[in-house]
Write an enzyme that holds these catalytic residues in place. Structure first.
Site, PDB file in Angstrom:
ATOM      1  CE  LYS A   9       9.418  -3.943  -3.083  1.00  0.00           C
ATOM      2  NZ  LYS A   9       8.255  -3.442  -4.270  1.00  0.00           N
ATOM      3  CG  ASP A 104       6.431  -1.930  -6.568  1.00  0.00           C
ATOM      4  OD1 ASP A 104       5.934  -2.710  -6.915  1.00  0.00           O
ATOM      5  OD2 ASP A 104       6.680  -1.531  -5.330  1.00  0.00           O
ATOM      6  CG  ASP A 106       4.895   3.739  -6.935  1.00  0.00           C
ATOM      7  OD1 ASP A 106       5.760   3.388  -7.714  1.00  0.00           O
ATOM      8  OD2 ASP A 106       4.839   3.482  -5.827  1.00  0.00           O
ATOM      9  CE1 TYR A 329       3.657  -1.243  -4.472  1.00  0.00           C
ATOM     10  CE2 TYR A 329       1.754   0.426  -4.847  1.00  0.00           C
ATOM     11  CZ  TYR A 329       2.859   0.111  -4.736  1.00  0.00           C
ATOM     12  OH  TYR A 329       4.046   1.357  -4.793  1.00  0.00           O
ATOM     13  NE  ARG A 331       6.832   0.710  -0.265  1.00  0.00           N
ATOM     14  CZ  ARG A 331       7.806   1.175   0.300  1.00  0.00           C
ATOM     15  NH1 ARG A 331       7.753   2.544   0.216  1.00  0.00           N
ATOM     16  NH2 ARG A 331       8.590   0.608   1.078  1.00  0.00           N
TER      17      ARG A 331
END
Length: 644
Positions: A9, A104, A106, A329, A331
């Protein structure tokens, strides 16, 4: 030789560029860092699964005879809102000599950058040479540290494969089941779309089944017997009767006595009678600090403390992470920390003291020589627990909700540097006239980490702990029953879900799984949805008008109930999707192949469609929103403007 970094992002891209060497030149959609480094970004997913009519124009119309829709070759299409950035990224990817994936940490973050690289037609050699940068913390020092630990992107293929399997499986299930149920519902007289999802529908099922359980609950009285026992030294204490196996015909499944007469007989039998102490237990116990937060644990506590729903908490966390760079982070599904992070404890705790003045004393009393079980490399995968960063900021620059969430995260981190909570357990088992009576007492020995609990919690007397001290007796001592009482209580129904309890149910879904074999397969971290999606799933059910809020409680609507009651049971219980999550986790850990997951799913779709077509949707007749067709506006008449 130009190296292109691709962030997930824009905020991460800008933070990454700030941490890289060289003069910065900001362009439209990317940043030049010196002569040979470019930083660009996605804006979340730039690509999405193609709509059914991309495979066959006939699918534009929803018809039963089209089902099941099963693409033979999967297609991606650019998202219309971010097409410009995708076009730029494809151009930069082709021009760059080497690539660094900075999605990210994940499975979704892995997939969304990988799919852009693949969509751009990168040759095999360039794709195999792509590196992976894992950033959990937006602070410049943490980013520079991550840049020193680049890994081969190919190591993370199983993570992307897991995300791809999840995306395609959700498409197959959602598209086919939503079209099927909507068409059957409309044929029965329902107005609107009946949205079905492999996660959202079982979550709705949890709420519907809980609501129905409450409505059908019949309260029953149960009875407890308490006696006052006196020692030969004149000390007295209260003990509770524990029914024997012979009383089971008069008890419910939770061991409560349902017969008043039985309880009365026990009380009459022991009053004024002598007995003796059969056993004495004394234990000192230690309770270590709870682990730092993952997202679900933080959302649950935020709901309990501040009445924030899951989505709101996630939004606040994103602000604290991306804009303020005050937390790592968010999430994350992990509650452990890498051992390397232990060296940063001094900087992190000082940042807490500067940001939250109310915690400065707690920081001063923290023992930074302690090392809790939270630091464990073997428990950390792509991301670690949510903790404060070494960056500080005056609290007045934060919104109140941001302050509240930051303080929760900070307290949980500080607990890792406090000693265990210590307490003593004292139990006396006495026998009077053949009946067993138990007295228990818990007393606090040392607050330890519990000293950090917010005042609202620490001032409430914990029901398990008592200021009453049991007498110092030993086995064989005589006691006399000098008094007794009979308490009549009522069984109570389960409580309606709240944001906190629904999240807890989604994360600990094994408790709601009926199949014992699947229950065995589930691990602690398995659940309905992921850390990143649970909040959105709950909000979607409200948006679909399947759920509604009544104060803090979450209730199912009439439409939500009728939909659940119209579907086969396996679609509305969590067994299937919990099993999916377990398999997706196995794919990411190289324990299962993509085909082993997808093949049974596609083969079973036709069978499920046949089963749903046999269900009765007539209860939905006349419900839902009517489609209002827009009429062409007549020519506007000239009028004199008027203000109110």
């Amino acid at each position: 030789m130009v190296k292109l970094f691709i962030a997930e992002k824009p905020s991460l891209g800008r933070a990454l560029a700030d941490a890289l060497p060289g003069p910065k030149q900001r362009e439209d959609g990317y940043i030049r860092c010196g002569a040979d480094i470019w930083v660009s970004w996605c804006i979340g997913h730039l690509l999405e699964q193609a709509e059914p009519d991309s495979y066959d124009p006939a699918y534009k119309q929803w018809r039963l005879e089209h089902l099941p829709i099963l693409p033979s070759t999967w297609q991606l299409q650019p998202k219309s809102t971010t097409r410009k950035q995708l076009t730029l990224l494809r151009k930069l990817i082709k021009q760059a000599d080497s690539l660094v994936h900075v999605g990210d940490p994940d499975r979704e973050g892995q997939l969304l950058v990988d799919e852009v690289i693949n969509y751009s037609g990168v040759n095999q050699a360039k794709r195999e040479a792509t590196l992976r940068c894992l950033i959990n913390d937006m602070n410049p020092d943490a980013i520079r540290k991550a840049l020193q630990g680049l890994r081969q992107n190919s190591e993370f293929i199983p993570l992307a494969t897991s995300a791809l399997a999840r995306t395609r499986a959700d498409w197959l299930y959602g598209i086919n089941m939503t079209r099927l149920c909507t068409l059957l519902g409309q044929a029965a007289g329902y107005n609107g779309v009946l949205s079905i999802g492999r996660v959202q529908t079982p979550v709705l099922g949890l709420v519907v089944h809980r609501d129905q359980e409450i409505e059908h609950f019949v309260s029953r009285p149960f009875y407890e017997v308490f006696v006052t026992l006196q020692t030969t030294a004149g000390e007295s204490f209260i003990a509770k009767w524990k029914p024997s196996a012979a009383c089971e015909p008069y008890m419910d499944e939770e061991g409560r006595v349902l017969s008043r007469r039985l309880a009365e007989v026990v009380l009459e039998k022991v009053k004024g009678k002598n007995g003796s102490v059969k056993a004495v237990k004394r234990d000192k116990k230690k309770q270590p600090a709870p682990l730092p937060y993952n997202l679900s644990a933080l959302q649950i506590d935020a709901s309990k403390r501040f009445n924030l729903n899951a989505q709101k908490t996630l939004d606040i966390c994103q602000q604290l992470y991306e804009r303020h760079k005050l937390i790592t982070y968010p999430r994350s599904d992990c509650r452990y920390l890498p051992n390397g992070h232990y060296a940063e404890r001094q900087a992190v705790t000082q940042a807490i003291a500067k940001t939250v003045s109310g915690l400065s004393e707690a920081v001063g009393q923290a023992d930074l020589g302690l090392k809790s079980k939270a630091w464990n490399d073997s428990k950390v995968s792509a991301h670690h627990a949510i903790i404060p960063t070494s960056r500080s900021m005056p609290a007045e620059r934060l919104l109140q909700d941001e302050q509240n969430i930051y303080e929760l995260v900070a307290r949980q981190y500080l607990m890792q540097f406090y000693p265990p909570f210590e307490y003593a357990e004292h139990q006396i088992d006495s026998e009077v006239e053949g009946g067993l009576f138990i007295a228990r007492q818990k007393s606090v020995l040392a607050d330890g980490w519990k000293a950090l609990l917010p005042p609202q919690k620490s001032t409430r007397q914990d029901a398990e702990f008592s200021s009453v001290v049991l007498p110092n007796v030993k086995t064989g001592d005589l006691v006399n029953c000098i008094d007794g009482r009979l308490d009549e209580k009522q069984t109570s129904p389960p409580k309606h879900f709240t944001d906190a309890t629904l999240l807890a149910a989604m994360t600990g879904i094994a408790r709601f799984v009926s199949d014992p074999e699947i229950k065995k397969v589930l691990r602690e971290t398995d659940g309905l949805g992921t850390e990143a999606t649970r909040a959105g799933i709950i909000e979607l059910l409200f948006k679909r008008q399947f759920l509604t809020r009544k104060g803090k409680e979450i209730h199912s609507t009439d439409i939500g109930r009728l939909l659940v009651n119209s579907l086969p049971e396996r679609m509305v219980v969590p067994d299937m999707t919990a099993h999916w999550e377990s398999q997706l986790g196995a794919i990411s850990e190289k324990q299962m192949r993509y085909g082993e997951f997808m093949q049974p799913l596609t083969q079973g779709l036709g069978e499920l469609i046949s089963e749903v077509r046999r269900q009765d949707f007539r209860g939905l007749k006349g419900m839902g929103k009517k489609v209002v067709r827009k009429r062409r506006k007549p020519p506007a008449k000239r009028t004199v403007a008027r203000t109110n």
